[in-house]
Design an enzyme around this catalytic site. Structure first.
Site, PDB file in Angstrom:
ATOM      1  N   ASN A  10       0.968  -1.293   0.126  1.00 22.15           N
ATOM      2  CA  ASN A  10      -0.008   0.128   0.264  1.00 22.15           C
ATOM      3  C   ASN A  10       1.015   1.411   0.003  1.00 22.15           C
ATOM      4  O   ASN A  10       1.630   1.716   1.081  1.00 22.15           O
ATOM      5  CB  ASN A  10      -0.927   0.034   1.229  1.00 22.15           C
ATOM      6  CG  ASN A  10      -1.799   1.313   1.467  1.00 22.15           C
ATOM      7  OD1 ASN A  10      -1.790   2.099   0.469  1.00 22.15           O
ATOM      8  ND2 ASN A  10      -2.252   1.309   2.484  1.00 22.15           N
ATOM      9  N   TRP A  11       0.954   1.757  -1.117  1.00 19.62           N
ATOM     10  CA  TRP A  11       1.965   2.992  -1.339  1.00 19.62           C
ATOM     11  C   TRP A  11       1.232   4.390  -0.734  1.00 19.62           C
ATOM     12  O   TRP A  11       2.208   5.292  -0.694  1.00 19.62           O
ATOM     13  CB  TRP A  11       2.324   3.307  -2.717  1.00 19.62           C
ATOM     14  CG  TRP A  11       3.290   2.697  -3.084  1.00 19.62           C
ATOM     15  CD1 TRP A  11       3.415   1.242  -2.727  1.00 19.62           C
ATOM     16  CD2 TRP A  11       4.563   2.548  -4.377  1.00 19.62           C
ATOM     17  NE1 TRP A  11       4.842   0.521  -3.314  1.00 19.62           N
ATOM     18  CE2 TRP A  11       5.201   1.408  -4.223  1.00 19.62           C
ATOM     19  CE3 TRP A  11       4.624   3.723  -5.049  1.00 19.62           C
ATOM     20  CZ2 TRP A  11       6.185   1.529  -5.169  1.00 19.62           C
ATOM     21  CZ3 TRP A  11       5.673   3.394  -6.057  1.00 19.62           C
ATOM     22  CH2 TRP A  11       6.351   2.365  -6.006  1.00 19.62           C
ATOM     23  N   LYS A  12       0.163   4.397  -0.590  1.00 26.88           N
ATOM     24  CA  LYS A  12      -0.680   5.579  -0.093  1.00 26.88           C
ATOM     25  C   LYS A  12      -0.142   6.771  -0.654  1.00 26.88           C
ATOM     26  O   LYS A  12      -0.246   6.545  -2.061  1.00 26.88           O
ATOM     27  CB  LYS A  12      -0.169   5.711   1.770  1.00 26.88           C
ATOM     28  CG  LYS A  12      -0.486   4.489   2.531  1.00 26.88           C
ATOM     29  CD  LYS A  12      -0.001   4.582   4.268  1.00 26.88           C
ATOM     30  CE  LYS A  12      -0.303   3.124   4.647  1.00 26.88           C
ATOM     31  NZ  LYS A  12      -0.273   3.571   6.107  1.00 26.88           N
ATOM     32  N   HIS A  94      -9.434   1.144   4.738  1.00 30.67           N
ATOM     33  CA  HIS A  94      -8.217   1.313   5.336  1.00 30.67           C
ATOM     34  C   HIS A  94      -8.598   2.481   6.649  1.00 30.67           C
ATOM     35  O   HIS A  94      -9.151   3.637   6.534  1.00 30.67           O
ATOM     36  CB  HIS A  94      -7.270   2.111   4.660  1.00 30.67           C
ATOM     37  CG  HIS A  94      -6.051   1.731   5.126  1.00 30.67           C
ATOM     38  ND1 HIS A  94      -5.438   2.748   6.223  1.00 30.67           N
ATOM     39  CD2 HIS A  94      -4.816   1.266   5.013  1.00 30.67           C
ATOM     40  CE1 HIS A  94      -4.295   2.639   6.440  1.00 30.67           C
ATOM     41  NE2 HIS A  94      -3.848   1.500   5.751  1.00 30.67           N
ATOM     42  N   GLU A 163      -5.545  -5.150  10.515  1.00 26.86           N
ATOM     43  CA  GLU A 163      -4.456  -3.902  10.512  1.00 26.86           C
ATOM     44  C   GLU A 163      -4.944  -3.229  12.098  1.00 26.86           C
ATOM     45  O   GLU A 163      -5.931  -2.263  11.969  1.00 26.86           O
ATOM     46  CB  GLU A 163      -4.818  -2.841   9.594  1.00 26.86           C
ATOM     47  CG  GLU A 163      -4.277  -3.625   8.284  1.00 26.86           C
ATOM     48  CD  GLU A 163      -3.712  -2.327   7.400  1.00 26.86           C
ATOM     49  OE1 GLU A 163      -2.366  -2.699   6.711  1.00 26.86           O
ATOM     50  OE2 GLU A 163      -4.233  -1.461   7.119  1.00 26.86           O
ATOM     51  N   GLY A 169       2.310   2.075  10.615  1.00 24.65           N
ATOM     52  CA  GLY A 169       3.418   3.011  10.711  1.00 24.65           C
ATOM     53  C   GLY A 169       4.020   3.647  12.061  1.00 24.65           C
ATOM     54  O   GLY A 169       4.834   4.480  12.143  1.00 24.65           O
ATOM     55  N   SER A 205       3.147  -2.319  10.343  1.00 23.70           N
ATOM     56  CA  SER A 205       4.578  -2.467  10.555  1.00 23.70           C
ATOM     57  C   SER A 205       5.210  -3.582  10.477  1.00 23.70           C
ATOM     58  O   SER A 205       6.222  -4.004  11.045  1.00 23.70           O
ATOM     59  CB  SER A 205       4.545  -2.035  11.997  1.00 23.70           C
ATOM     60  OG  SER A 205       4.326  -0.515  12.188  1.00 23.70           O
ATOM     61  N   GLY A 226       2.874  -1.412   4.198  1.00 28.59           N
ATOM     62  CA  GLY A 226       2.735   0.201   3.969  1.00 28.59           C
ATOM     63  C   GLY A 226       4.250   0.718   3.482  1.00 28.59           C
ATOM     64  O   GLY A 226       4.882   0.342   2.621  1.00 28.59           O
ATOM     65  N   GLY A 227       4.852   1.508   4.551  1.00 29.76           N
ATOM     66  CA  GLY A 227       6.187   1.685   4.369  1.00 29.76           C
ATOM     67  C   GLY A 227       7.041   0.795   3.720  1.00 29.76           C
ATOM     68  O   GLY A 227       8.080   1.322   2.803  1.00 29.76           O
TER      69      GLY A 227
HETATM   70  P1  PGA Z   1       2.682   0.159   7.410  1.00 27.02           P
HETATM   71  O1  PGA Z   1       1.129   0.362   7.134  1.00 27.02           O
HETATM   72  O2  PGA Z   1       3.301  -1.011   7.046  1.00 27.02           O
HETATM   73  O3  PGA Z   1       3.554   1.512   7.155  1.00 27.02           O
HETATM   74  O4  PGA Z   1       2.467   0.326   8.964  1.00 27.02           O
HETATM   75  C1  PGA Z   1       0.548  -0.597   6.873  1.00 27.02           C
HETATM   76  C2  PGA Z   1      -0.761   0.172   6.176  1.00 27.02           C
HETATM   77  O5  PGA Z   1      -1.242   0.835   6.414  1.00 27.02           O
HETATM   78  O6  PGA Z   1      -1.531  -0.885   5.262  1.00 27.02           O
END
Ligand code: PGA
Length: 247
Positions: A10-12, A94, A163, A169, A205, A226-227
């Site tokens: 998920n690149w947001k 999300h 999640e 994050g 995370s 995500g990240g």
């Molecule tokens: P994160 O994000 O891996 O950066 O914690 C996960 C997400 O929001 O899907």
């Protein structure tokens, strides 16, 4: 772990056209791997990324859609438009959208139907806040999010991502036992709602250094990342951990 883990990035709100090189590198490395990888970039990059990975195993998804197929909705994108651009899946519900855009379970439910209508695989996100976990309300939160989003949806293609809001994050993750316990709750609620065997993935995370431990938890079919999905190296390291756990 299923034999073909699902690893979704998920690149947001990250990425410009130059990120095509990252996708090309991921696509080349993942071709033929026993894993199902999907990267969900911002909508501006879906078409370019889909053409960069065409014919390979890496697929492209979206991060949200409107419930309607078309109409007077300035700034919104329908599931049909995302499919037309080359997306095969869409993240819905999300926690950042629940919070930033006041998305309720009822709104998410309509978006799930829209995704199905357009042939996109919905990836439904559920998860409790830190406060809910602390006061013992994590399971109730997740069950009610599932009921609210899925009670009126017919059985069919679906991914559920657990999640916890406090893990996104933050660098914090639940223990493997806590993850396994919540995945079992989700599987039970899905069965009660008539949604049959569904891939249940963990997000929040996930990094190369904790992926092996997370994938060893019972009932984890993959990850929503995500990240660590923004660059090829960490994303590929997580997919390798998933492949190893599936063996
Ligand atoms: P994160 O994000 O891996 O950066 O914690 C996960 C997400 O929001 O899907």
């Amino acid at each position: 772990m299923t034999s073909r883990p699902l690893i979704i990035g998920n690149w947001k709100m990250h990425g410009l056209r130059q990120s095509r090189t990252v996708i090309a590198e991921m696509g080349a490395a993942l071709d033929g791997a026993p894993v199902r990888p999907i990267i969900c970039p911002p909508a501006t990059l879906i078409a370019a990324f889909a053409s960069a990975v065409a014919g390979g195993s890496l697929q492209i998804g979206a991060q949200d859609c409107h419930a309607a197929a078309q109409g007077a909705h300035t700034g919104d994108l329908s599931a049909e438009m995302l499919a037309d651009a080359g997306a095969v899946a869409v993240i819905l519900g999300h926690s950042e959208r629940r919070l930033d855009h006041n998305e309720t379970d009822a709104v998410i439910s309509e978006k799930l139907k829209a995704a199905r209508r357009a042939g996109l695989e919905p990836i439904l996100c559920v998860g409790e806040t830190a406060a809910a976990r602390e006061n013992g309300g994590a399971e109730t939160t997740v069950r009610s999010q599932l009921k609210g989003a899925l009670a009126s949806l017919a059985a069919g293609p679906l991914v559920v991502a657990y999640e916890p809001v406090w893990a996104i994050g933050s660098g914090m993750t639940p223990t493997p036992q806590e993850i396994a316990a919540m995945h079992a709750v989700i599987a039970a609620e899905l069965a009660e709602l008539g949604h049959g065997p569904t891939a249940i993935i963990y997000g929040g995370s996930v990094k190369p250094d904790n992926a092996t431990e997370i994938f060893a938890a019972d009932g984890v079919d993959g990850a929503l990342v995500g990240g660590a999905s923004l660059a090829a190296d960490p994303f590929l390291a997580i997919t390798r951990a998933a492949i190893a756990a599936a063996r």
